[in-house]
Design an enzyme around this catalytic site. Structure first.
Site, PDB file in Angstrom:
ATOM      1  N   SER A 231       9.116   4.893   1.583  1.00 48.99           N
ATOM      2  CA  SER A 231       8.724   4.858   2.861  1.00 48.99           C
ATOM      3  C   SER A 231       8.276   6.665   2.645  1.00 48.99           C
ATOM      4  CB  SER A 231       9.454   4.867   3.625  1.00 48.99           C
ATOM      5  OG  SER A 231       8.493   4.081   4.751  1.00 48.99           O
ATOM      6  N   ASP A 326       3.632  -5.199   1.068  1.00 46.77           N
ATOM      7  CA  ASP A 326       3.225  -4.621   2.359  1.00 46.77           C
ATOM      8  C   ASP A 326       2.884  -3.941   3.380  1.00 46.77           C
ATOM      9  OD1 ASP A 326       4.275  -2.266   3.842  1.00 46.77           O
ATOM     10  OD2 ASP A 326       4.785  -0.525   1.938  1.00 46.77           O
ATOM     11  N   HIS A 360       7.962  -4.100   2.534  1.00 53.30           N
ATOM     12  CA  HIS A 360       7.686  -2.819   2.807  1.00 53.30           C
ATOM     13  C   HIS A 360       9.476  -2.336   2.210  1.00 53.30           C
ATOM     14  CE1 HIS A 360       7.068   1.440   3.733  1.00 53.30           C
ATOM     15  NE2 HIS A 360       7.942   1.410   4.449  1.00 53.30           N
TER      16      HIS A 360
END
Length: 424
Positions: A231, A326, A360
């Site tokens: 991330s 995502d 994600h």
């Protein structure tokens, strides 16, 4: 409980968090239909559970490795489905298992289809730290984190784990990687121990200090270290690989191609402004969680180009891993931008891989899939994306791919695996 019904977890009820187990039931009536359940509690006391309906064969046996679930939190042949399909009792909760000394304890049980009477149960202890792996909290200079060291004389490759950008510290990924034969330092970025609770900028000097700490460790060998990110920490890993020496291999998971959210400084000067986001482009959904995929500003607009990280200057290798679904931000486009930029500069020091229908949060495998939870940077509940079965399969493949990448680019010598005796 029924004395003739037996529930077994093979090869052992105690194993590593990232290891599969074979779930088998024996002693049922021929073709009997039963409900199988799994239940666990995370570090916050949040309960996660799953269930699936199975039909025994003619001998009264069920084997999750070959028998399909007929209904429940998953369907079909899914040997580890009871684990990855576990859901929280409340919406928008993410499974928290960050402290390596706390195993993931899962209670498996078999119940009559009608009435729900418990026929058999077994408890699995899925540990995050292997026998012989040392865990040492680090509070040296500016570094705040935990160091995991395999058993044996070494030398071992060193890896800096930037698990994710948030307050506090997560040890899970670092402790599991250490079992594979790496000295792993996982660091907090803020909000841990005596660190500031909030920050206004990020200093690359902190990561330089952490890299040097690893390289000087008596058990660490090799030309340089690896970095593992996820991330927001993905762009921090890119910057470390680009501007700092001693980074040989960088794993980027669902990150960004630009420096995001906070200005990045090094040696008391700003090297990248922050690429910001527009909350007006965060889309609410009926679930109560929003989609942030298109919230980030375009880094290729003239006013944002200074946020782009010049990864072509990096000397090490990259592994780019992204999820095609995502919903937190558009990591797929970011990966394409990075690959295009490296190719444009004549670079081939990278591998890239995308996972269809994955979300994600790609983590070590066999933890509960999380569809949505609170996002500290967005300041609201966010959908992470993905379809549970595909996401779970992506995590299995990703975890093996990361180890393969580090083995190929960080190995100290041919004898490294002989120096590791850590196991479950």
């Amino acid at each position: 409980m029924s004395p003739q019904v037996r529930l077994r977890l093979l090869p052992s009820a105690r194993c590593l968090f990232d290891e599969p187990v074979q779930v088998k039931v024996a002693g049922l009536r021929s073709r009997q239909v039963v409900t199988m359940r799994a239940r666990s509690t995370d570090e916050r006391g949040m309960i996660f559970s799953s269930s699936a309906t199975y039909r025994a064969d003619g001998n009264g046996d069920i084997d999750l490795n070959k028998d399909p679930s007929l209904s429940g939190t998953y369907v079909g042949v899914e040997p580890m489905g009871l684990l990855w399909s576990m859901k929280a009792d409340s919406l928008h909760k993410r499974f928290q298992k960050n402290f390596s000394l706390n195993p993931h304890v899962v209670k498996f049980s078999v119940h009559e289809e009608e009435g729900g009477r418990t026929l058999a149960e077994e408890t699995s202890e899925r540990v995050l730290i292997g026998d012989g792996v040392s865990r040492v909290p680090v509070k040296e200079g500016n570094i705040r984190g935990v160091l995991f060291t395999p058993q044996g004389p070494g030398p071992f490759p060193g890896v800096l784990d930037l698990y994710t950008f948030g307050g506090g510290l997560s040890e899970k990924r670092a402790s599991l990687l250490a079992i594979k034969g790496y000295v792993v330092l996982t660091v907090a970025l803020y909000g841990h121990d005596d660190m500031p609770k909030e920050i206004q900028e990020i200093n690359l000097d902190y990561f330089e200090e952490a890299i040097e700490f690893l390289r000087k460790h008596e058990k660490v060998g090799g030309k340089g270290v690896g970095i593992m990110s996820l991330s927001k920490s993905g762009d921090l890993a890119l910057s470390a690989a680009t501007y700092l020496s001693g980074v040989e291999a960088t794993v980027w998971i669902n990150g960004h191609s630009a420096n995001t959210i906070f200005p990045l400084c090094y040696k008391k000067r700003q090297i990248h402004p922050a690429l910001l986001f527009d909350t007006g482009r965060i889309t609410p959904t009926e679930s109560g969680a929003s989609i942030g995929k298109h919230a980030m500003n375009n880094p290729h607009l003239e006013e944002n180009k200074a946020t782009l990280i010049p990864v072509e200057k990096a000397k090490g290798r990259f592994l780019f891993l992204t999820s095609e679904d995502d919903q937190n931000w558009d990591s797929m486009t970011s990966m394409d931008m990075l690959v295009e930029r490296l190719k444009h500069h004549g670079k081939d020091n990278f591998e890239s891989l995308s996972y269809p229908r994955a979300g994600h949060y790609l983590e070590p495998p066999y933890g509960p899939y999380c569809p949505s939870s609170f996002h500290g940077l967005w300041g609201q509940r966010i959908k992470w994306g993905g379809e549970p079965r595909s996401h779970a399969a992506a995590e299995v493949h990703m975890w093996e791919k990361i180890q393969e990448f580090f083995r190929a680019n960080l190995s100290c010598n041919d004898e490294i695996n002989n120096n590791v005796s850590a196991s479950s």
